[in-house]
Design a protein around this motif. Structure first.
Motif, PDB file in Angstrom:
ATOM      1  N   ARG A 190       0.672  -1.180   0.145  1.00  0.00           N
ATOM      2  CA  ARG A 190       0.126  -0.009  -0.108  1.00  0.00           C
ATOM      3  C   ARG A 190       0.933   1.151   0.018  1.00  0.00           C
ATOM      4  O   ARG A 190       0.559   2.402  -0.313  1.00  0.00           O
ATOM      5  CB  ARG A 190      -0.718  -0.059   1.073  1.00  0.00           C
ATOM      6  CG  ARG A 190      -1.967   1.037   1.103  1.00  0.00           C
ATOM      7  CD  ARG A 190      -3.019   0.662   2.255  1.00  0.00           C
ATOM      8  NE  ARG A 190      -2.291   1.013   3.515  1.00  0.00           N
ATOM      9  CZ  ARG A 190      -2.999   0.961   4.502  1.00  0.00           C
ATOM     10  NH1 ARG A 190      -4.002   0.577   4.767  1.00  0.00           N
ATOM     11  NH2 ARG A 190      -2.270   1.153   5.946  1.00  0.00           N
ATOM     12  N   MET A 191       2.033   1.183   0.640  1.00  0.00           N
ATOM     13  CA  MET A 191       2.889   2.349   0.532  1.00  0.00           C
ATOM     14  C   MET A 191       3.359   2.762  -0.955  1.00  0.00           C
ATOM     15  O   MET A 191       3.434   4.160  -1.101  1.00  0.00           O
ATOM     16  CB  MET A 191       4.277   1.818   1.075  1.00  0.00           C
ATOM     17  CG  MET A 191       4.286   2.036   2.615  1.00  0.00           C
ATOM     18  SD  MET A 191       5.789   1.536   2.979  1.00  0.00           S
ATOM     19  CE  MET A 191       5.442   1.023   4.771  1.00  0.00           C
ATOM     20  N   GLY A 192       2.893   1.854  -1.835  1.00  0.00           N
ATOM     21  CA  GLY A 192       3.251   2.508  -3.317  1.00  0.00           C
ATOM     22  C   GLY A 192       2.263   3.448  -3.741  1.00  0.00           C
ATOM     23  O   GLY A 192       2.353   4.034  -4.632  1.00  0.00           O
ATOM     24  N   ARG A 193       1.017   3.416  -2.911  1.00  0.00           N
ATOM     25  CA  ARG A 193      -0.004   4.318  -3.254  1.00  0.00           C
ATOM     26  C   ARG A 193       0.114   5.689  -2.709  1.00  0.00           C
ATOM     27  O   ARG A 193      -0.682   6.618  -2.793  1.00  0.00           O
ATOM     28  CB  ARG A 193      -1.282   3.768  -3.080  1.00  0.00           C
ATOM     29  CG  ARG A 193      -1.576   2.421  -3.757  1.00  0.00           C
ATOM     30  CD  ARG A 193      -1.848   2.718  -5.100  1.00  0.00           C
ATOM     31  NE  ARG A 193      -2.917   3.472  -5.649  1.00  0.00           N
ATOM     32  CZ  ARG A 193      -3.038   3.969  -6.882  1.00  0.00           C
ATOM     33  NH1 ARG A 193      -2.297   3.404  -7.842  1.00  0.00           N
ATOM     34  NH2 ARG A 193      -4.222   4.541  -7.233  1.00  0.00           N
ATOM     35  N   LEU A 194       1.143   5.906  -1.632  1.00  0.00           N
ATOM     36  CA  LEU A 194       1.293   6.982  -0.893  1.00  0.00           C
ATOM     37  C   LEU A 194       1.543   8.088  -1.787  1.00  0.00           C
ATOM     38  O   LEU A 194       2.266   8.336  -2.984  1.00  0.00           O
ATOM     39  CB  LEU A 194       2.421   6.787   0.054  1.00  0.00           C
ATOM     40  CG  LEU A 194       2.750   7.717   1.406  1.00  0.00           C
ATOM     41  CD1 LEU A 194       1.611   7.713   2.037  1.00  0.00           C
ATOM     42  CD2 LEU A 194       4.184   7.250   1.924  1.00  0.00           C
ATOM     43  N   GLN A 240       2.879   8.624   6.496  1.00  0.00           N
ATOM     44  CA  GLN A 240       3.982   9.293   6.129  1.00  0.00           C
ATOM     45  C   GLN A 240       5.062   8.783   7.300  1.00  0.00           C
ATOM     46  O   GLN A 240       5.992   8.421   6.812  1.00  0.00           O
ATOM     47  CB  GLN A 240       3.954  10.589   5.799  1.00  0.00           C
ATOM     48  CG  GLN A 240       3.367  11.482   4.852  1.00  0.00           C
ATOM     49  CD  GLN A 240       1.915  11.024   4.706  1.00  0.00           C
ATOM     50  OE1 GLN A 240       1.032  10.946   5.940  1.00  0.00           O
ATOM     51  NE2 GLN A 240       1.264  11.191   3.637  1.00  0.00           N
ATOM     52  N   GLU A 291       4.759   5.933   8.755  1.00  0.00           N
ATOM     53  CA  GLU A 291       5.102   4.330   8.568  1.00  0.00           C
ATOM     54  C   GLU A 291       6.171   4.330   7.463  1.00  0.00           C
ATOM     55  O   GLU A 291       7.101   3.397   7.589  1.00  0.00           O
ATOM     56  CB  GLU A 291       3.603   3.816   8.322  1.00  0.00           C
ATOM     57  CG  GLU A 291       4.009   2.362   8.058  1.00  0.00           C
ATOM     58  CD  GLU A 291       2.533   1.852   7.586  1.00  0.00           C
ATOM     59  OE1 GLU A 291       2.126   2.250   6.455  1.00  0.00           O
ATOM     60  OE2 GLU A 291       1.948   0.913   8.127  1.00  0.00           O
ATOM     61  N   ALA A 292       5.802   5.002   6.278  1.00  0.00           N
ATOM     62  CA  ALA A 292       6.547   4.682   5.069  1.00  0.00           C
ATOM     63  C   ALA A 292       8.116   5.057   5.271  1.00  0.00           C
ATOM     64  O   ALA A 292       9.042   4.531   5.299  1.00  0.00           O
ATOM     65  CB  ALA A 292       6.125   5.420   3.988  1.00  0.00           C
ATOM     66  N   PHE A 325      12.672   5.164  -0.377  1.00  0.00           N
ATOM     67  CA  PHE A 325      11.240   4.799  -1.174  1.00  0.00           C
ATOM     68  C   PHE A 325      10.363   6.077  -0.632  1.00  0.00           C
ATOM     69  O   PHE A 325       9.526   6.555  -1.444  1.00  0.00           O
ATOM     70  CB  PHE A 325      10.755   3.551  -0.581  1.00  0.00           C
ATOM     71  CG  PHE A 325       9.612   3.269  -1.676  1.00  0.00           C
ATOM     72  CD1 PHE A 325       9.740   2.695  -2.859  1.00  0.00           C
ATOM     73  CD2 PHE A 325       8.172   3.506  -1.214  1.00  0.00           C
ATOM     74  CE1 PHE A 325       8.371   2.439  -3.793  1.00  0.00           C
ATOM     75  CE2 PHE A 325       7.370   3.344  -1.743  1.00  0.00           C
ATOM     76  CZ  PHE A 325       7.248   2.773  -3.020  1.00  0.00           C
ATOM     77  N   ARG A 336       8.452   8.643  -3.093  1.00  0.00           N
ATOM     78  CA  ARG A 336       7.043   8.897  -3.219  1.00  0.00           C
ATOM     79  C   ARG A 336       6.482  10.555  -2.604  1.00  0.00           C
ATOM     80  O   ARG A 336       5.091  10.694  -2.469  1.00  0.00           O
ATOM     81  CB  ARG A 336       6.125   7.924  -2.365  1.00  0.00           C
ATOM     82  CG  ARG A 336       6.244   6.509  -2.727  1.00  0.00           C
ATOM     83  CD  ARG A 336       5.683   6.229  -4.033  1.00  0.00           C
ATOM     84  NE  ARG A 336       4.233   6.549  -4.389  1.00  0.00           N
ATOM     85  CZ  ARG A 336       3.858   6.680  -5.582  1.00  0.00           C
ATOM     86  NH1 ARG A 336       4.393   6.675  -6.673  1.00  0.00           N
ATOM     87  NH2 ARG A 336       2.672   7.231  -5.684  1.00  0.00           N
TER      88      ARG A 336
END
Lengths: 265, 295
Positions: A105-109, B164, B166-167, B174, B178
């Motif tokens: 799901r991080m790819g949709r951030l 944000q 979390e990522a 990465f 994004r």
């Protein structure tokens, strides 16, 4: 800036006399190459040659000291939302509690947005299917093998529905089964997205490859050179996730060879 | 235990009740902030900030006692030093990664030494121990209000920027690709940690802040499925450790903060041991049933 070439294929990545240095150390010197939309390209070179620098430049994580970079017709930073990036490994803490579908799901951030929409959930399940990891969706990421993790990171990149997919050393330390699955995924994507695979294996590349670019062959001032490839029947298929091509390092194709000589410098 | 419960409801002993409320309020902070500090592995950075704060406390005590700045409260000095320490550490961590360890240790050591020097030269008696280990029975109603405000701010930030956070904790590079402002998130985490340390130093103590930022969320990490679970689990664990520790310290007549941390540390170590044994057993089982490599 150059005008679009007079061919019907669009350019996905273009480096125009790009140079880059870390302090005194010159990593790239006048790198000039382009990759067409829909192409499967390999960026090869030994460790320390400057492949990571080329990656950072095209992802907009670093800026060139001179020259211009265009990605999908935009400056790299503005093109990021259309780039799917698969790092060599996520710099994550092994104790980080997270499930596979949450990683994807991080790819949709998007920047500072908080909410994920219905379309995001759909893109996530599609990406899980495409990367052949749907059966792992609810598993904790930390319990996966190295090869499975890499395919999850491919799914994360695909979740962005990218026009350009960039994979950094996708097969390093990967088992043969995962590698086979990965190249099947890449094979099914070929033609729908531009794919750039970065690898330190300078001898052979997957037979999916349309164009090979080698980094770091011009002594101190390194550049990026296009090489010829030929089928390598003597190499076991499972080593390259399918049939392989041998890179002919003693050849140097002119920069405009792919455009029938029309691509002007 | 009965004695502790009746003391809680004894109107002549409001400090017992305040200590419990402070413990529960700080649990929310330890859960939300602690999970981020743990997964981002910045406990060392938080440790340096919290120890450097002693320098500010010592300086404020000195300036106040010698009449240079009459009535300067220690919390002002603590705040100034926390901001300076967080600023230096944040800058070095983002811009000069290769020097990070050394600089963190320098900030840690210099801050503490400056504090000890100022306290030594301060007329009258001041005990550095009370700042390092705190005294949870000294909590005032004003402290509770400030703690509640900080809790609300931290919970709001964690909720609003959860994807944000979390990522960028999972894979910073990465996240940056994004479009997540990872540097800003990192600096904000350090800033909130610095403020939390300053607010908690009176009653939890500088050493204990770090223990409670890492031990409860570390324990929760063994059973959580995601970062949000770790935040909630860390808060629940922290609350449980606090209540147990406070009751035990009352019954055994021992310093409350130290008992709380001993309880938290013991549970964390026990959980780590159980997790390690469990992982080993799983590996062994997998080894017995998994495919064998051809010889």
């Amino acid at each position: 800036m150059h005008d679009e070439p007079a061919t019907d294929t669009k350019i996905a990545i273009r480096f125009d006399d790009v140079s880059f240095s870390y302090g005194e150390l010159r990593v790239l010197d006048g790198a000039h190459f382009h990759i067409h939309a829909g192409e499967f390209a390999a960026l090869i070179g030994p460790n320390g040659a400057g492949k990571t620098t080329v990656l950072k430049l095209l992802l907009g994580l670093a800026s060139p000291s001179s020259g211009t970079i265009t990605v999908l017709g935009l400056p790299p930073k503005n093109a990021r939302q259309s780039i799917g990036y698969v790092p060599q490994h996520a710099s994550y803490d092994p104790a980080f509690p997270i499930s596979v579908s949450e990683v994807v799901r991080m790819g949709r951030l998007r920047g500072s947005t908080r909410r994920y929409a219905r379309t995001d959930a759909d893109a996530v399940s599609k990406a899980l299917e495409l990367a052949d990891v749907a059966e792992l969706a609810s598993r904790p990421y930390s319990e996966l093998s190295g090869g499975q993790r890499r395919r999850v990171l491919v799914a994360r990149a695909l979740a962005a529905e990218p026009e350009l997919l960039v994979l950094d050393e996708p097969t390093a330390n990967m088992d043969a089964e995962s590698e086979g699955r990965l190249f099947r995924t890449l094979g099914s994507l070929k033609g729908h997205a531009t794919i750039l695979v970065v690898t330190h294996d300078t001898g052979f590349v997957s037979a999916l490859t349309d164009a090979v670019f080698c980094v770091g062959e011009r002594g101190a001032g390194r550049s990026v050179i296009r090489h010829k490839v030929e089928p390598a029947d003597h190499v076991a298929n499972e080593l390259y996730g399918g049939p392989a091509l041998q890179v002919l390092h003693d050849t140097e194709l002119p920069e405009n060879s792919c455009c029938g000589g029309k691509e002007e410098r | 235990m009965n004695g502790y419960v009746s003391a809680l409801f004894d109107p002549s002993m409001p400090f017992v009740r305040n200590a419990l409320i402070a413990g529960l309020l700080s649990s929310i902070l330890f859960g939300a902030l602690g999970a981020v500090v743990t997964v981002k592995r910045i406990a060392g950075l938080a440790g340096a900030i919290s120890h450097a704060v002693l320098g500010g406390i010592g300086m404020a005590l000195f300036l106040s006692a010698t009449g240079v700045v009459p009535g300067l409260p220690p919390i002002v000095g603590a705040f100034v030093f926390a901001v300076i320490a967080a600023g230096i550490i944040g800058f070095v961590s983002l811009k000069a990664k290769q020097r990070e360890d050394t600089v963190i240790n320098a900030v840690w050591a210099i801050g503490m030494s400056v504090g000890v020097l100022f306290i030594a030269k301060t007329p009258g008696y001041a005990d550095p121990m009370s700042y390092l280990f705190g005294n949870i029975l000294l909590v005032s109603a004003k402290d509770l209000a400030m703690l509640a405000i900080l809790d609300a701010a931290v919970v709001l930030l964690a909720w609003r920027f959860y994807p944000q956070i979390e990522a960028s904790a999972f894979d910073e590079e990465f996240a940056r690709v994004r479009g997540v402002p990872t540097d800003a998130i990192f600096m904000a985490t350090l800033a909130v940690t610095a403020i939390a340390v300053v607010l908690l130093q009176t009653f939890v103590g500088l050493v204990m802040v770090i223990a409670m930022l890492t031990l409860p969320s570390g324990t929760a990490g063994f059973v959580s499925r995601n970062l949000a679970g770790m935040m909630v689990g860390g808060a629940v664990m922290s609350a449980a450790f606090t209540v147990t520790g406070l009751a035990a310290s009352w019954a055994l007549d021992m310093p409350a903060g130290a008992v709380v941390v001993v309880v938290a540390g013991a549970v964390f170590l026990a959980a780590s041991a159980v997790a390690a044994i469990g992982a080993r057993t799983r590996r062994r089982k997998a080894g017995e049933t998994g495919p064998r490599r051809p010889a």
